[in-house]
Design a protein around this motif. Structure first.
Motif, short mmCIF file in Angstrom:
data_model
loop_
_atom_site.label_atom_id
_atom_site.label_comp_id
_atom_site.label_asym_id
_atom_site.label_seq_id
_atom_site.Cartn_x
_atom_site.Cartn_y
_atom_site.Cartn_z
N GLN A 111 12.06 10.79 -4.61
CA GLN A 111 10.96 10.41 -3.74
C GLN A 111 11.30 9.16 -2.93
O GLN A 111 10.91 9.04 -1.76
CB GLN A 111 9.70 10.17 -4.57
N VAL A 112 12.04 8.27 -3.51
CA VAL A 112 12.47 7.09 -2.77
C VAL A 112 13.37 7.49 -1.61
O VAL A 112 13.25 6.96 -0.50
CB VAL A 112 13.21 6.10 -3.70
N ASN A 193 5.48 0.46 8.00
CA ASN A 193 4.92 -0.44 6.99
C ASN A 193 4.38 0.34 5.78
O ASN A 193 4.59 -0.04 4.63
CB ASN A 193 3.81 -1.30 7.60
N ASP A 194 3.67 1.45 6.10
CA ASP A 194 3.14 2.28 5.01
C ASP A 194 4.28 2.83 4.15
O ASP A 194 4.19 2.87 2.91
CB ASP A 194 2.31 3.43 5.57
N ALA A 195 5.34 3.28 4.82
CA ALA A 195 6.48 3.84 4.08
C ALA A 195 7.15 2.78 3.22
O ALA A 195 7.57 3.04 2.09
CB ALA A 195 7.48 4.45 5.06
N ARG A 196 7.24 1.55 3.75
CA ARG A 196 7.86 0.48 2.97
C ARG A 196 7.00 0.11 1.76
O ARG A 196 7.53 -0.17 0.68
CB ARG A 196 8.08 -0.73 3.86
N VAL A 197 5.69 0.07 1.95
CA VAL A 197 4.79 -0.18 0.81
C VAL A 197 4.94 0.92 -0.23
O VAL A 197 5.01 0.66 -1.44
CB VAL A 197 3.33 -0.28 1.29
N GLN A 198 5.01 2.15 0.24
CA GLN A 198 5.19 3.28 -0.67
C GLN A 198 6.54 3.19 -1.38
O GLN A 198 6.66 3.49 -2.57
CB GLN A 198 5.08 4.60 0.10
N ALA A 204 8.98 0.26 -8.13
CA ALA A 204 8.34 -0.19 -9.38
C ALA A 204 8.20 0.97 -10.37
O ALA A 204 8.40 0.79 -11.58
CB ALA A 204 6.97 -0.79 -9.06
N GLU A 205 7.87 2.15 -9.85
CA GLU A 205 7.77 3.33 -10.71
C GLU A 205 9.13 3.68 -11.31
O GLU A 205 9.21 4.09 -12.49
CB GLU A 205 7.23 4.51 -9.90
#
Length: 357
Positions: A111-112, A193-198, A204-205
């Protein structure tokens, strides 16, 4: 004549027996005197006690996970080395959980990669929209200049109303295209920005999944129980196929790496001249012809009775003064191979010199 000869022989025999008896008695008295003197001298020079035992660490081998015993790789009273396998627990369930954790970690990493690809795509789109903004801005500037020219011509009545409306419409279209390009560029930046936050959330996951995988690996490793140090196994309490629980004692192991010592309980009147580092002579009842040596490691901070389950309370009024015992710990010296013959609980006799420091 015959009676006289018989009496003479009898007197000689009596005198001989008397002499032998006197010699034997003298030898016995001399031996007793020598023994008594040696005993008195020894007691004057040394403090002794037979209230002493060999001691060493005897630790339980405990299961860290719940499961069925697959195999037992040791026998009672067997010598083992550090790292030797003692018990194997069925790990089928834990292995499946380990594979599940590995798959979840791979999924998170995948996913990353998808999110990173989305960031790259959005970045390229932002570049395109930035170029479109520049083109739209240039077109808007051109239309504004065109509008200004026609406005002057219209004011001078050199252009028709139709021409003026056409120029106004073109200016409105150019301004709309410019604003659309800006909005598209801002939307692309927002997606980045959304993709970087995700991506941060996925990283972290991934760390959480890695911790889960590590925990599963540890759990699987716990299904193979090994000897923590060199020693000798004691009594075992399990059988193959038995269900054991986490925390259950499976066997006992005598720790040879920690060494052996003697706990001697001297009377309180005997320890006034003892000090840490003093040499002690040790005779084990099991090996009466051999003398071991040791050094005093420590003297207890309280009498042995104070460490008992029910310490005595002398405030009851029924007090009888009894010489208390002070536990003294004496570390055994010598070759570890020689000390292997000594087992915890063996009775010993201890002698410590009264020499003052």
């Amino acid at each position: 004549m015959s009676n006289t000869h018989t009496n003479t022989n009898t007197n000689k025999t009596d005198r001989m027996i008397s002499r032998i008896t006197t010699v034997v008695a003298s030898i016995v008295v001399i031996c007793l005197a020598i023994w008594g003197i040696r005993t008195l001298l020894h007691q004057w020079k040394y403090e002794e006690t037979n209230d002493a035992q060999v001691d060493e660490y005897i630790n339980p081998v405990v299961a860290k996970v719940t499961g069925y015993v697959e195999s037992i790789r040791f026998e009672e009273n067997q010598e083992v080395k550090k790292g030797d396998t003692l018990v194997v627990i069925d790990n089928s369930e834990y292995a499946a959980q380990q594979q599940e954790a590995d798959a979840a970690l791979l999924n998170a990493k995948a996913q990353v990669s998808v999110v990173q690809s989305g960031v790259t795509t959005s970045s390229e789109s932002a570049k395109v929209y930035r170029s479109q903004i520049a083109a739209a801005k240039a077109k808007l500037r051109n239309q504004e200049q065109e509008y200004d020219r026609y406005k002057k011509l219209y004011d001078a009545e050199s252009a028709t109303r139709q021409q003026m409306e056409k120029v106004e419409a073109a200016l409105a279209v150019a301004r709309s295209e410019y604003n659309t390009a800006i909005d598209a560029y801002n939307a692309a930046l927002a997606k980045i920005n959304d993709a970087r936050v995700q991506q941060n959330a996925l990283e972290a996951e991934i760390k959480r999944r890695e911790a889960v995988v590590k925990n599963r690996d540890l759990t699987v490793s716990y299904t193979v129980i090994t000897a923590p140090y060199d020693g000798k196994m004691g009594r075992r309490t399990i059988q193959p196929g038995q269900l054991i629980q986490a925390g259950q004692t499976l066997a006992y192991i005598v720790d040879w790496e920690a060494g052996k010592w003697v706990v001697a309980n001297f009377k309180e009147t005997q320890i006034r001249h003892m000090f840490i580092g003093e040499t002690a002579s040790i005779v084990v009842d099991a090996f009466p012809g051999k003398t071991f040596t040791g050094k005093i490691e420590s003297l207890s901070g309280a009498t042995g009775s104070r460490f008992s389950l029910l310490p005595p309370d002398n405030a009851t009024g029924n007090f009888v003064k009894i010489a208390q015992r002070i536990p003294v710990r004496i570390r055994l010296n010598g070759n570890p191979e020689e000390l292997k013959a000594l087992s915890a609980g063996m009775s010993v006799n201890i002698s410590v010199s009264k020499t003052r420091r």
